[in-house]
Design an enzyme around this catalytic site. Structure first.
Site, PDB file in Angstrom:
ATOM      1  N   SER A 129       0.834  -1.193   0.000  1.00 19.55           N
ATOM      2  CA  SER A 129       0.000   0.000   0.000  1.00 19.55           C
ATOM      3  C   SER A 129       0.880   1.258   0.000  1.00 19.55           C
ATOM      4  O   SER A 129       1.729   1.414  -0.881  1.00 19.55           O
ATOM      5  CB  SER A 129      -0.968  -0.050   1.191  1.00 19.55           C
ATOM      6  OG  SER A 129      -1.977   0.908   1.064  1.00 19.55           O
ATOM      7  N   ASP A 183      -9.894  -4.671  -4.627  1.00 22.44           N
ATOM      8  CA  ASP A 183      -9.316  -3.725  -3.666  1.00 22.44           C
ATOM      9  C   ASP A 183     -10.198  -2.477  -3.558  1.00 22.44           C
ATOM     10  O   ASP A 183     -10.349  -1.738  -4.529  1.00 22.44           O
ATOM     11  CB  ASP A 183      -7.905  -3.335  -4.121  1.00 22.44           C
ATOM     12  CG  ASP A 183      -7.124  -2.581  -3.055  1.00 22.44           C
ATOM     13  OD1 ASP A 183      -7.743  -1.891  -2.232  1.00 22.44           O
ATOM     14  OD2 ASP A 183      -5.881  -2.686  -3.050  1.00 22.44           O
ATOM     15  N   HIS A 214      -7.869  -5.517  -0.230  1.00 25.43           N
ATOM     16  CA  HIS A 214      -6.631  -4.789   0.086  1.00 25.43           C
ATOM     17  C   HIS A 214      -5.855  -5.586   1.124  1.00 25.43           C
ATOM     18  O   HIS A 214      -5.825  -5.245   2.325  1.00 25.43           O
ATOM     19  CB  HIS A 214      -6.973  -3.390   0.585  1.00 25.43           C
ATOM     20  CG  HIS A 214      -5.806  -2.436   0.592  1.00 25.43           C
ATOM     21  ND1 HIS A 214      -5.159  -2.045  -0.562  1.00 25.43           N
ATOM     22  CD2 HIS A 214      -5.172  -1.798   1.620  1.00 25.43           C
ATOM     23  CE1 HIS A 214      -4.186  -1.197  -0.251  1.00 25.43           C
ATOM     24  NE2 HIS A 214      -4.169  -1.045   1.065  1.00 25.43           N
TER      25      HIS A 214
END
Length: 236
Positions: A129, A183, A214
């Protein structure tokens, strides 16, 4: 009178870290950056999920991002590699100064591994991320050849400056990019677009999509393990 802060030094840039080793003495290193709001402990358990029996001893380094206010989270202070100033993914969403400061801090960790006897060519820069964003930004601009870049569930920041700032040393660095198709935090298409842009610039990107949100799913974990075994065996 305005007093300017003192210039950053290697010591002032060095972030606190969590470290795990698979043996002694470590011959290679993986510097793994966490996502927004997490900390260096977030991916620490992943070390036990990997099988690296065929590799020399490794050092995993999990740095803690600095505490900072995050605009899209109502200004709450949390661990973050940079401020995010808008909910969309238009250029300028990420605060450029924060991205570059975090890159300097990761460079300081790379320098520390060098001082501890591990050359850049035996280091993988990894992140998830926000951490993946910084891993990509830093790795592509790093002046010495790395073993690889692992960028998970992320996107390419400051893409407009890459052509000017990219370092020749890492023009052929192996890059593993992966993203969950469902996601809800960073859109899958944004990650795929970043991989396409890098491939168009002749970077050797491996792109992987997974039926996940995610997160790092089990199938992805096995693919990461295989890739790390390959790039680190080549490097070490």
């Amino acid at each position: 009178m305005t007093v300017k802060p003192p210039p950053a030094t290697a010591a002032s840039l060095l972030l606190p870290t969590v470290e795990r080793q698979t043996g002694e003495p470590p011959k290679c290193a993986i510097i793994w950056l966490h996502g927004l709001g997490a900390d260096g402990h977030d991916f620490e358990p992943i070390v036990d999920e990997f099988d690296f029996d065929r590799l020399p001893a490794l050092r995993f380094v999990f740095p803690h991002a600095p505490m900072r206010a995050v605009t899209i989270n109502a200004g709450y202070v949390m661990r973050a590699w940079y401020d995010i100033v808008s909910v969309d993914f238009a250029p300028g969403r990420e605060e450029a100064e924060g991205v570059r400061t975090s890159a300097q801090q990761i460079e300081a960790l790379l320098d520390r591994e060098n001082a501890r006897g591990i050359a850049d060519a035996r280091i993988v820069l990894a992140g998830f991320s926000q951490g993946g964003v910084i891993a990509l930004h830093t790795g592509l601009r790093h002046p010495r050849r790395l073993a690889g870049i692992l960028a998970l569930s992320c996107y390419l920041p400051l893409a407009e400056t890459l052509a000017e700032e990219a370092q020749q040393a890492n023009r052929d660095v192996p890059i593993f990019m992966a993203h969950g198709r469902a996601d809800p935090v960073i859109p899958y298409d944004l990650g795929k677009r970043a991989a396409k842009l890098l491939k168009a610039a002749d970077y050797p990107v491996q792109w992987h999509g997974y039926d996940a949100e995610h997160t790092v799913c089990l199938e992805e974990l096995r693919d990461i393990e295989a890739w790390l075994n390959k790039v680190l065996a080549d490097a070490c």
